[in-house]
Design a protein around this motif. Structure first.
Motif, PDB file in Angstrom:
ATOM      1  N   LEU A 173     -31.119 -24.939  10.163  1.00 12.06           N
ATOM      2  CA  LEU A 173     -31.977 -25.160   8.888  1.00 12.06           C
ATOM      3  C   LEU A 173     -32.836 -24.352   8.672  1.00 12.06           C
ATOM      4  CD1 LEU A 173     -31.747 -27.826   6.554  1.00 12.06           C
ATOM      5  CD2 LEU A 173     -33.986 -28.531   7.896  1.00 12.06           C
ATOM      6  N   PRO A 174     -32.518 -23.360   7.687  1.00  9.85           N
ATOM      7  CA  PRO A 174     -33.523 -22.321   7.252  1.00  9.85           C
ATOM      8  C   PRO A 174     -34.248 -23.040   6.210  1.00  9.85           C
ATOM      9  CG  PRO A 174     -31.045 -21.471   7.015  1.00  9.85           C
ATOM     10  CD  PRO A 174     -30.935 -22.995   7.395  1.00  9.85           C
ATOM     11  N   LEU A 175     -35.648 -22.760   6.067  1.00 12.98           N
ATOM     12  CA  LEU A 175     -36.582 -23.592   5.402  1.00 12.98           C
ATOM     13  C   LEU A 175     -37.119 -22.086   4.205  1.00 12.98           C
ATOM     14  CD1 LEU A 175     -38.301 -26.372   7.317  1.00 12.98           C
ATOM     15  CD2 LEU A 175     -36.171 -26.717   5.567  1.00 12.98           C
ATOM     16  N   GLY A 176     -36.915 -22.512   2.981  1.00 16.80           N
ATOM     17  CA  GLY A 176     -37.674 -21.543   1.869  1.00 16.80           C
ATOM     18  C   GLY A 176     -36.489 -20.585   1.429  1.00 16.80           C
ATOM     19  N   SER A 177     -36.866 -20.284   0.362  1.00 17.36           N
ATOM     20  CA  SER A 177     -35.805 -19.374  -0.417  1.00 17.36           C
ATOM     21  C   SER A 177     -35.753 -17.932   0.319  1.00 17.36           C
ATOM     22  CB  SER A 177     -36.121 -18.958  -1.787  1.00 17.36           C
ATOM     23  OG  SER A 177     -35.977 -20.393  -2.723  1.00 17.36           O
ATOM     24  N   ASP A 178     -37.169 -17.424   0.880  1.00 15.71           N
ATOM     25  CA  ASP A 178     -37.073 -16.352   1.693  1.00 15.71           C
ATOM     26  C   ASP A 178     -36.343 -16.337   2.874  1.00 15.71           C
ATOM     27  OD1 ASP A 178     -38.952 -17.974   2.733  1.00 15.71           O
ATOM     28  OD2 ASP A 178     -40.664 -16.641   3.246  1.00 15.71           O
ATOM     29  N   ALA A 179     -36.556 -17.446   3.566  1.00 16.40           N
ATOM     30  CA  ALA A 179     -35.694 -17.408   4.969  1.00 16.40           C
ATOM     31  C   ALA A 179     -34.220 -17.519   4.413  1.00 16.40           C
ATOM     32  CB  ALA A 179     -36.150 -18.572   5.695  1.00 16.40           C
ATOM     33  N   VAL A 180     -33.812 -18.381   3.615  1.00 14.01           N
ATOM     34  CA  VAL A 180     -32.452 -17.954   3.207  1.00 14.01           C
ATOM     35  C   VAL A 180     -31.730 -16.945   2.538  1.00 14.01           C
ATOM     36  CG1 VAL A 180     -30.824 -19.321   1.516  1.00 14.01           C
ATOM     37  CG2 VAL A 180     -32.388 -20.798   2.540  1.00 14.01           C
ATOM     38  N   ASP A 181     -32.265 -16.251   1.911  1.00 12.84           N
ATOM     39  CA  ASP A 181     -31.942 -15.019   1.434  1.00 12.84           C
ATOM     40  C   ASP A 181     -31.962 -14.133   2.607  1.00 12.84           C
ATOM     41  OD1 ASP A 181     -32.009 -16.055  -0.830  1.00 12.84           O
ATOM     42  OD2 ASP A 181     -33.764 -15.222  -1.678  1.00 12.84           O
ATOM     43  N   ALA A 182     -32.829 -13.906   3.405  1.00  5.58           N
ATOM     44  CA  ALA A 182     -32.979 -13.055   4.574  1.00  5.58           C
ATOM     45  C   ALA A 182     -31.954 -13.203   5.669  1.00  5.58           C
ATOM     46  CB  ALA A 182     -34.374 -13.169   5.253  1.00  5.58           C
ATOM     47  N   ILE A 183     -31.773 -14.388   5.698  1.00  4.31           N
ATOM     48  CA  ILE A 183     -30.833 -14.754   6.761  1.00  4.31           C
ATOM     49  C   ILE A 183     -29.282 -14.257   6.172  1.00  4.31           C
ATOM     50  CG2 ILE A 183     -29.498 -16.698   8.316  1.00  4.31           C
ATOM     51  CD1 ILE A 183     -32.431 -17.830   8.500  1.00  4.31           C
ATOM     52  N   LEU A 184     -29.197 -14.777   5.092  1.00  2.37           N
ATOM     53  CA  LEU A 184     -27.847 -14.405   4.402  1.00  2.37           C
ATOM     54  C   LEU A 184     -27.641 -13.001   4.385  1.00  2.37           C
ATOM     55  CD1 LEU A 184     -27.586 -17.138   1.637  1.00  2.37           C
ATOM     56  CD2 LEU A 184     -26.071 -17.166   3.731  1.00  2.37           C
ATOM     57  N   GLN A 185     -28.485 -12.465   4.011  1.00  3.27           N
ATOM     58  CA  GLN A 185     -28.613 -10.835   3.953  1.00  3.27           C
ATOM     59  C   GLN A 185     -28.188 -10.275   5.229  1.00  3.27           C
ATOM     60  OE1 GLN A 185     -31.847  -8.839   2.204  1.00  3.27           O
ATOM     61  NE2 GLN A 185     -31.094  -7.002   2.305  1.00  3.27           N
ATOM     62  N   HIS A 186     -28.927 -10.901   6.114  1.00  5.94           N
ATOM     63  CA  HIS A 186     -28.770 -10.171   7.778  1.00  5.94           C
ATOM     64  C   HIS A 186     -27.387 -10.678   8.055  1.00  5.94           C
ATOM     65  CE1 HIS A 186     -29.728  -9.226  11.764  1.00  5.94           C
ATOM     66  NE2 HIS A 186     -29.193 -10.468  12.343  1.00  5.94           N
ATOM     67  N   THR A 187     -26.854 -11.878   7.992  1.00  3.77           N
ATOM     68  CA  THR A 187     -25.566 -12.359   8.272  1.00  3.77           C
ATOM     69  C   THR A 187     -24.528 -11.226   7.785  1.00  3.77           C
ATOM     70  OG1 THR A 187     -26.312 -14.659   8.661  1.00  3.77           O
ATOM     71  CG2 THR A 187     -24.105 -14.256   8.545  1.00  3.77           C
ATOM     72  N   GLU A 188     -24.590 -10.817   6.558  1.00  4.14           N
ATOM     73  CA  GLU A 188     -23.732 -10.163   5.659  1.00  4.14           C
ATOM     74  C   GLU A 188     -23.609  -8.755   6.437  1.00  4.14           C
ATOM     75  OE1 GLU A 188     -20.463  -9.174   3.635  1.00  4.14           O
ATOM     76  OE2 GLU A 188     -21.370 -11.269   3.837  1.00  4.14           O
ATOM     77  N   SER A 189     -24.927  -8.405   6.806  1.00  5.89           N
ATOM     78  CA  SER A 189     -24.967  -6.839   7.269  1.00  5.89           C
ATOM     79  C   SER A 189     -24.303  -6.892   8.618  1.00  5.89           C
ATOM     80  CB  SER A 189     -26.571  -6.694   7.573  1.00  5.89           C
ATOM     81  OG  SER A 189     -26.616  -5.367   8.138  1.00  5.89           O
ATOM     82  N   VAL A 190     -24.591  -8.083   9.588  1.00  2.00           N
ATOM     83  CA  VAL A 190     -23.651  -7.957  10.770  1.00  2.00           C
ATOM     84  C   VAL A 190     -22.083  -7.889  10.408  1.00  2.00           C
ATOM     85  CG1 VAL A 190     -23.216  -9.444  12.708  1.00  2.00           C
ATOM     86  CG2 VAL A 190     -25.707  -9.216  11.934  1.00  2.00           C
ATOM     87  N   ARG A 191     -21.971  -8.924   9.529  1.00  2.00           N
ATOM     88  CA  ARG A 191     -20.384  -9.134   9.269  1.00  2.00           C
ATOM     89  C   ARG A 191     -19.497  -7.465   8.963  1.00  2.00           C
ATOM     90  NH1 ARG A 191     -16.631 -13.081   8.178  1.00  2.00           N
ATOM     91  NH2 ARG A 191     -15.031 -12.255   6.762  1.00  2.00           N
ATOM     92  N   THR A 192     -20.454  -6.900   8.112  1.00  2.00           N
ATOM     93  CA  THR A 192     -19.946  -5.595   7.773  1.00  2.00           C
ATOM     94  C   THR A 192     -19.783  -4.715   8.709  1.00  2.00           C
ATOM     95  OG1 THR A 192     -21.161  -6.024   5.226  1.00  2.00           O
ATOM     96  CG2 THR A 192     -20.517  -3.950   5.988  1.00  2.00           C
ATOM     97  N   GLU A 193     -20.868  -4.554   9.676  1.00  2.00           N
ATOM     98  CA  GLU A 193     -20.866  -3.560  10.608  1.00  2.00           C
ATOM     99  C   GLU A 193     -19.688  -3.843  11.618  1.00  2.00           C
ATOM    100  OE1 GLU A 193     -24.161  -3.486  13.558  1.00  2.00           O
ATOM    101  OE2 GLU A 193     -24.595  -1.558  12.454  1.00  2.00           O
ATOM    102  N   ILE A 194     -19.541  -5.297  11.938  1.00  2.00           N
ATOM    103  CA  ILE A 194     -18.396  -5.382  12.894  1.00  2.00           C
ATOM    104  C   ILE A 194     -17.078  -5.161  12.476  1.00  2.00           C
ATOM    105  CG2 ILE A 194     -17.228  -7.553  13.807  1.00  2.00           C
ATOM    106  CD1 ILE A 194     -19.822  -9.028  14.159  1.00  2.00           C
ATOM    107  N   GLU A 195     -16.888  -5.192  10.716  1.00  2.00           N
ATOM    108  CA  GLU A 195     -15.612  -5.055  10.360  1.00  2.00           C
ATOM    109  C   GLU A 195     -15.481  -3.523  10.197  1.00  2.00           C
ATOM    110  OE1 GLU A 195     -15.989  -6.994   6.554  1.00  2.00           O
ATOM    111  OE2 GLU A 195     -15.225  -8.780   7.161  1.00  2.00           O
ATOM    112  N   GLN A 196     -16.420  -2.719  10.043  1.00  2.00           N
ATOM    113  CA  GLN A 196     -16.418  -1.085   9.996  1.00  2.00           C
ATOM    114  C   GLN A 196     -15.929  -0.688  11.513  1.00  2.00           C
ATOM    115  OE1 GLN A 196     -20.309  -0.101   8.799  1.00  2.00           O
ATOM    116  NE2 GLN A 196     -19.736  -0.061   6.627  1.00  2.00           N
ATOM    117  N   TRP A 197     -16.179  -1.353  12.520  1.00  2.00           N
ATOM    118  CA  TRP A 197     -15.995  -0.889  13.785  1.00  2.00           C
ATOM    119  C   TRP A 197     -14.907  -1.657  14.585  1.00  2.00           C
ATOM    120  CZ3 TRP A 197     -17.536   3.170  16.296  1.00  2.00           C
ATOM    121  CH2 TRP A 197     -18.608   3.948  15.667  1.00  2.00           C
ATOM    122  N   GLU A 198     -14.317  -2.638  13.653  1.00  2.00           N
ATOM    123  CA  GLU A 198     -13.497  -3.570  14.253  1.00  2.00           C
ATOM    124  C   GLU A 198     -12.351  -2.848  15.056  1.00  2.00           C
ATOM    125  OE1 GLU A 198     -10.702  -7.393  13.247  1.00  2.00           O
ATOM    126  OE2 GLU A 198     -11.944  -6.495  11.607  1.00  2.00           O
TER     127      GLU A 198
END
Length: 208
Positions: A173-198
């Motif tokens: 449960l992320p709490l606060g807009s700063d946490a939600v935005d940062a975690i979503l951005q980080h998750t998307e960055s991880v996904r992008t990197e995995i796909e690039q090296w898949e």
């Protein structure tokens, strides 16, 4: 007779946490060395969880693990702090898998910046010029941020209770807009990197 269900909180609360801002790679600082805080946050939490999930308990608790947005991501100056939160999240994910069938909920709370005593308890090491472009930005943010955090602790507590009361309590449960935005951005960055090296990473099995 009605069995009273209790909700227990474990983990290190942001109200009492002390944040250490320091470069993780510097031999002059060595923030990755074990400290009493890291031991308390992880080993102490494990001991509390073992006690509260014992089979002899008269009621089954809901376990609230107080992590941080720093349990999903990290940045310069927060290595030691995030290391303990990463460990807590891994522990909690396994714990949820182990006790879910017993009716025990595990909720990992990941606050952003809330107006507690966290930044007021911050400690910093001696400034090293080599890290001015990285760690100093974090040092300045922490040093000047106490009392101005956007998060309301009372609203955070209400959100935690609502999540625990829900039929399907989330694991995280992320709490606060700063946490939600940062975690979503980080998750998307991880996904992008995995796909690039898949292609490369999938090509590591034996050729039969």
């Amino acid at each position: 007779m009605t069995t009273q269900r209790k909700r227990w909180s474990s983990g290190s609360g942001s109200q009492t946490n002390a944040t250490s801002v320091e470069p993780s790679a510097s031999p002059a600082v060595g923030s990755c060395q074990p400290t009493w805080r890291s031991s308390t946050r992880v080993e102490g939490n494990s001991a509390v969880n073992r006690d509260r999930t014992a089979g002899s308990m008269p009621s089954r608790p809901g376990l609230v693990q107080l992590s941080s947005m720093g349990g999903q991501m990290s940045f310069a100056g927060f290595a030691a702090y995030s290391a303990t939160k990463f460990a807590l999240e891994g522990l909690s994910e396994a714990l949820a898998d182990e006790v879910g069938s017993l009716g025990i909920k595990v909720l990992v709370v990941e606050p952003g910046a809330f107006r507690t005593g966290l930044f007021g308890n911050a400690s910093t090491r001696t400034r090293i010029a080599d890290y001015d472009a990285t760690v100093d930005a974090t040092r300045s943010m922490v040093g000047g941020g106490d009392g101005g955090q956007p998060g309301d602790p009372a609203k955070a507590a209400a959100a935690v209770l609502a999540a625990l009361a829900a039929e399907h309590t989330p694991l995280r449960l992320p709490l606060g807009s700063d946490a939600v935005d940062a975690i979503l951005q980080h998750t998307e960055s991880v996904r992008t990197e995995i796909e690039q090296w898949e292609h490369t990473t999938r090509a590591t099995t034996f050729d039969d």
